[in-house]
Design a protein around this motif. Structure first.
Motif, PDB file in Angstrom:
ATOM      1  N   LEU A  33       0.845  -1.182   0.000  1.00  0.00           N
ATOM      2  CA  LEU A  33       0.000   0.000   0.000  1.00  0.00           C
ATOM      3  C   LEU A  33       0.882   1.235   0.000  1.00  0.00           C
ATOM      4  CD1 LEU A  33      -2.577  -1.056   2.714  1.00  0.00           C
ATOM      5  CD2 LEU A  33      -2.844  -1.140   0.249  1.00  0.00           C
ATOM      6  N   PRO A  34       0.548   2.220  -0.802  1.00  0.00           N
ATOM      7  CA  PRO A  34       1.338   3.453  -0.788  1.00  0.00           C
ATOM      8  C   PRO A  34       1.093   4.228   0.508  1.00  0.00           C
ATOM      9  CG  PRO A  34      -0.553   3.693  -2.219  1.00  0.00           C
ATOM     10  CD  PRO A  34      -0.534   2.264  -1.761  1.00  0.00           C
ATOM     11  N   LEU A  35       2.148   4.800   1.041  1.00  0.00           N
ATOM     12  CA  LEU A  35       2.030   5.602   2.250  1.00  0.00           C
ATOM     13  C   LEU A  35       1.989   7.071   1.869  1.00  0.00           C
ATOM     14  CD1 LEU A  35       4.597   3.855   4.600  1.00  0.00           C
ATOM     15  CD2 LEU A  35       2.125   3.616   4.573  1.00  0.00           C
ATOM     16  N   LYS A  36       1.043   7.761   2.428  1.00  0.00           N
ATOM     17  CA  LYS A  36       0.967   9.204   2.208  1.00  0.00           C
ATOM     18  C   LYS A  36       1.368   9.878   3.508  1.00  0.00           C
ATOM     19  CE  LYS A  36      -2.645   9.081  -1.233  1.00  0.00           C
ATOM     20  NZ  LYS A  36      -3.983   9.553  -1.610  1.00  0.00           N
ATOM     21  N   LEU A  37       2.428  10.639   3.452  1.00  0.00           N
ATOM     22  CA  LEU A  37       2.904  11.341   4.634  1.00  0.00           C
ATOM     23  C   LEU A  37       2.483  12.796   4.554  1.00  0.00           C
ATOM     24  CD1 LEU A  37       6.499   9.873   4.837  1.00  0.00           C
ATOM     25  CD2 LEU A  37       4.481   9.160   6.095  1.00  0.00           C
ATOM     26  N   ARG A  38       1.901  13.246   5.647  1.00  0.00           N
ATOM     27  CA  ARG A  38       1.525  14.660   5.690  1.00  0.00           C
ATOM     28  C   ARG A  38       2.693  15.468   6.230  1.00  0.00           C
ATOM     29  NH1 ARG A  38      -3.669  15.347   9.144  1.00  0.00           N
ATOM     30  NH2 ARG A  38      -2.254  14.355  10.577  1.00  0.00           N
ATOM     31  N   GLN A  39       2.914  16.605   5.633  1.00  0.00           N
ATOM     32  CA  GLN A  39       3.934  17.497   6.157  1.00  0.00           C
ATOM     33  C   GLN A  39       3.288  18.352   7.239  1.00  0.00           C
ATOM     34  OE1 GLN A  39       5.647  19.723   3.007  1.00  0.00           O
ATOM     35  NE2 GLN A  39       6.793  17.990   2.209  1.00  0.00           N
TER      36      GLN A  39
END
Length: 62
Positions: A33-39
């Protein structure tokens, strides 16, 4: 009248073979699964104050 019975052993063997095939496929092609990191919106989180010790003053670790 002839009575037809269901061969439970054959069914169990077939289900085991199917499960084994799925397990092999999962080992060869794991789910990713792709990880989406929030800044962080503000960069103050980098300048967090140090956490204080929860023990009362004067007590030390043994």
């Amino acid at each position: 009248m002839a009575r037809s019975s269901i061969n439970q052993r054959a069914i169990e063997k077939h289900l085991k073979e199917i499960a084994k095939g799925y397990e092999r496929a999962a080992r060869r092609n794991p789910i990713r699964l792709p990880l989406k990191l929030r800044q962080p919106q503000n960069h103050r989180s980098l300048d967090r104050p140090k956490l204080r010790d929860a023990r009362p003053a004067g007590q030390r670790c043994a």
